[in-house]
Structures are given as structure tokens and as C-alpha cells.
Write an enzyme that holds these catalytic residues in place. Structure first.
Site, PDB file in Angstrom:
ATOM      1  N   SER A 163     -13.946  -2.790  -1.103  1.00  0.00           N
ATOM      2  CA  SER A 163     -14.782  -2.006  -2.018  1.00  0.00           C
ATOM      3  C   SER A 163     -16.269  -2.311  -1.838  1.00  0.00           C
ATOM      4  CB  SER A 163     -14.364  -2.250  -3.467  1.00  0.00           C
ATOM      5  OG  SER A 163     -14.830  -1.225  -4.313  1.00  0.00           O
TER       6      SER A 163
ATOM      7  N   TYR B  55       0.832  -1.208   0.000  1.00  0.00           N
ATOM      8  CA  TYR B  55       0.000   0.000   0.000  1.00  0.00           C
ATOM      9  C   TYR B  55       0.864   1.255   0.000  1.00  0.00           C
ATOM     10  CZ  TYR B  55      -4.254  -2.733   0.979  1.00  0.00           C
ATOM     11  OH  TYR B  55      -5.315  -3.602   0.907  1.00  0.00           O
TER      12      TYR B  55
ATOM     13  N   PHE C   3     -23.154   5.645  -5.745  1.00  0.00           N
ATOM     14  CA  PHE C   3     -23.643   7.029  -5.710  1.00  0.00           C
ATOM     15  C   PHE C   3     -23.523   7.731  -7.052  1.00  0.00           C
ATOM     16  CE2 PHE C   3     -21.867   6.104  -1.487  1.00  0.00           C
ATOM     17  CZ  PHE C   3     -22.993   6.280  -0.710  1.00  0.00           C
ATOM     18  N   THR C   4     -22.483   7.434  -7.809  1.00  0.00           N
ATOM     19  CA  THR C   4     -22.156   8.251  -8.981  1.00  0.00           C
ATOM     20  C   THR C   4     -22.337   7.558 -10.322  1.00  0.00           C
ATOM     21  OG1 THR C   4     -19.816   7.589  -8.885  1.00  0.00           O
ATOM     22  CG2 THR C   4     -20.472   9.539  -7.609  1.00  0.00           C
TER      23      THR C   4
ATOM     24  N   LEU D 169     -18.747  -0.426  -1.374  1.00  0.00           N
ATOM     25  CA  LEU D 169     -19.614   0.538  -2.070  1.00  0.00           C
ATOM     26  C   LEU D 169     -19.186   0.697  -3.527  1.00  0.00           C
ATOM     27  CD1 LEU D 169     -20.035   3.303   0.673  1.00  0.00           C
ATOM     28  CD2 LEU D 169     -21.582   1.400   0.147  1.00  0.00           C
ATOM     29  N   ALA D 170     -18.472  -0.291  -4.036  1.00  0.00           N
ATOM     30  CA  ALA D 170     -18.052  -0.304  -5.442  1.00  0.00           C
ATOM     31  C   ALA D 170     -17.289   0.953  -5.828  1.00  0.00           C
ATOM     32  CB  ALA D 170     -19.256  -0.506  -6.356  1.00  0.00           C
ATOM     33  N   GLY D 171     -16.408   1.389  -4.935  1.00  0.00           N
ATOM     34  CA  GLY D 171     -15.599   2.562  -5.227  1.00  0.00           C
ATOM     35  C   GLY D 171     -16.409   3.826  -5.452  1.00  0.00           C
TER      36      GLY D 171
END
Length: 297
Positions: A207, A53, A215-216, A209-211
Site C-alpha cells: 500500500s 489472496y 489522490f482522493t 500510495l495508501a490505497g
């Protein structure tokens, strides 16, 4: 906060704090310490790292905080991963290395960088078509015997890869860290989640929230999903659709453990708040169908 038993004497918080993007948080050492304290106050006690990382720098950055506040270590479960070698001046290509000496060496580096004397869990970061399970087994046995690692697991392993490695080991594999979200359900369809139930282990989820696509995203499945999440949000009284998405994950019988990678306490609170929600089978499959665009087979 909820906690799940991963092994004898080891519990993980049901929400894990991930440090993949620690450098993007732009926190000073003192600010990072305050943030860690805030997360611990929420009950988030499990910390997820990997040697690579931040281009091999995040563990050292985290270690600056730990060395300044060593008392925080006893309040945490610290996970790290190894095995990926990035292309660099000394590596002509990205590859995986699961040799005995390499695994042990990377763990020793992680401990040095973070200023700690052991990892609670070590994960193999990705499956490798060139891995030698006997080499891995020797590394795990040595690390356990020397007290440098308490428990072991894998990340992104498919069922056949998990079972192959397990057949060579003298220590149990306590988790499989995988990608899973309402927009990325592949690990529910390829047998990985079923394997977790079969093995009685709790998967960690990256992930969740699927990156941010929940939302977007502007694709048909993202739009359908947001519409259904909003309907369920009203039904259960959640504040926002991300709580519904986390609730969908928390409701699965494998008791998965999502990782939040935010450096903002307000966002870290979201999955914690979602712990109080459990979806009905109907609501759960409403989300499934919204993404798949068809009825359950």
C-alpha cells in the site's frame, strides 16, 4: 530498473508486482500472460503472492498462466506468504497457524497451484501471539533442505517479534514486508525501518500510495500532502504526484521495495519512472511535516 541483493544469488527488482487483487483485473489467461511479459519488459521481475489472496484462488489463477508459459518462471522471483487461516466452514474463527506441518503443507499447495517447483522467498504473513518459533524453524529447515524454498522472511512484524523469531532460526530472515506510505508512517516511528537498517535487509512495502488516499482523501493531512507533493513535483520535473510519493520511499536509506498492485501497465510504469528521483533531505521532510502537521521532533 534497479535491483537489490536480498541474499546470495537472489536479487529483487526495486518495484514488485503484487497479486492481491488479481481477480479484480478481470484478465483471461492469455491477457495475464501478456501483462506479465509487459511487466518483465519494464524490469519488474519480482512477483508477490499469498496463499489467501482471492479467497485462496489467486495462486491457481496465476498458475494457469505459468503452466501455459513455463519459460517465464526463470525470469521471475516468486514470493508467497502463509499463516493466516480465514473463517470458513472448516474454521470457526480467523486465526494464525505456524505449525511445522501447516507451513510445509501450504508451501506445497502454493507450488502445485502455481505450477512451479520452488519459491524464491516465503514470508510469514502476520505475527502471531501463539507462534512457536521452534515449529517455524523446523518448517524452514525442511523446506530449504528439500529445495522448495530458497529464502525466508516475515511480513508486518515489529522489531521485538522479528528478533524473537530470528533467535530460533538457522536460516536468515531476508525481508520484512510492511505497510508504508507518506500517509502511513507508523513503521518509521516504531523502530521497524531502523531494524531493517540494523539487519541490513530491504523492506518490502505494501500500500505505498495508501490505497489511493494520496489522490482522493479529503482529510487535512491528505490535502496538505497533495499541496506539498505538487510543489516538489514541479521542482523535480515529475509527471504526477504519485512519482513524488514513490520517490520519497525510494530515497530512504533502507532501500525499500514498494509493491504495485495494478493490472494496468500504465500504472505499473509509474513507480518504475519514479526510480530516477531522489529527494533532498529538505524535500523529504517537507512531505513528513505536511502529514504530521508539525516540525520534526
Amino acid at each position: 530498473m534497479e535491483y537489490v541483493t536480498m541474499a546470495e544469488g537472489l536479487e529483487f527488482s526495486r518495484v514488485v508486482l503484487g497479486f492481491w487483487r488479481l481477480l479484480d483485473w478481470n484478465l483471461s489467461t492469455d491477457e495475464l500472460i501478456r501483462y506479465l511479459e509487459e511487466c518483465l519488459d519494464l524490469g519488474i521481475t519480482t512477483m508477490d503472492h499469498a496463499d489467501i489472496y482471492g479467497d485462496y484462488t489467486v495462486e491457481e489463477k496465476f498458475g494457469e498462466a505459468m503452466k501455459k508459459r513455463p519459460d517465464l518462471r526463470d525470469k521471475m522471483q516468486i514470493i508467497s506468504k502463509c499463516g493466516i487461516v480465514y473463517k470458513s466452514e472448516t474454521a470457526r474463527v480467523k486465526y494464525y497457524n505456524y505449525g511445522t506441518d501447516y507451513i510445509i503443507g501450504q508451501v506445497e499447495k502454493s507450488l502445485k497451484y502455481m505450477g512451479i517447483d520452488h519459491l524464491d522467498t516465503l514470508l510469514l504473513h502476520r505475527p502471531s501471539p501463539f507462534m512457536d518459533p521452534e515449529e517455524i524453524s523446523r518448517a524452514f529447515e525442511t523446506l530449504l533442505k528439500e529445495g522448495k524454498v530458497r529464502t525466508f522472511g516475515v511480513s508486518n512484524f515489529l522489531p521485538d517479534e522479528f528478533r524473537l523469531l530470528k533467535s530460533y532460526l538457522t536460516v536468515p530472515l531476508i525481508t520484512n514486508q510492511i505497510e508504508l506510505s507518506p500517509l502511513r508512517m507508523g513503521n518509521m516511528e516504531n523502530g521497524v525501518m531502523n531494524l531493517c537498517l540494523e539487519e541490513r535487509i530491504h523492506p518490502m512495502l505494501w500500500s505505498p500510495l495508501a490505497g489511493g488516499r494520496i489522490f482522493t482523501g479529503q482529510g487535512e493531512e491528505e490535502i496538505r500532502l497533495r499541496e506539498v507533493l505538487e510543489v516538489i513535483r514541479e521542482e523535480i520535473g515529475a509527471e504526477d504526484i504519485d512519482e513524488v510519493a514513490f520517490g520519497w520511499l525510494f530515497s530512504h536509506p533502507a532501500k525499500p521495495i514498494p509493491i504495485t498492485g495494478s493490472g494496468e501497465i500504465g500504472l505499473a510504469e509509474r513507480p518504475v519512472k519514479a526510480l530516477k528521483y531522489r529527494l533532498t533531505p529538505e524535500q523529504w521532510f517537507m512531505i513528513w511535516t505536511a502529514v504530521k502537521g508539525h516540525k520534526v521532533p
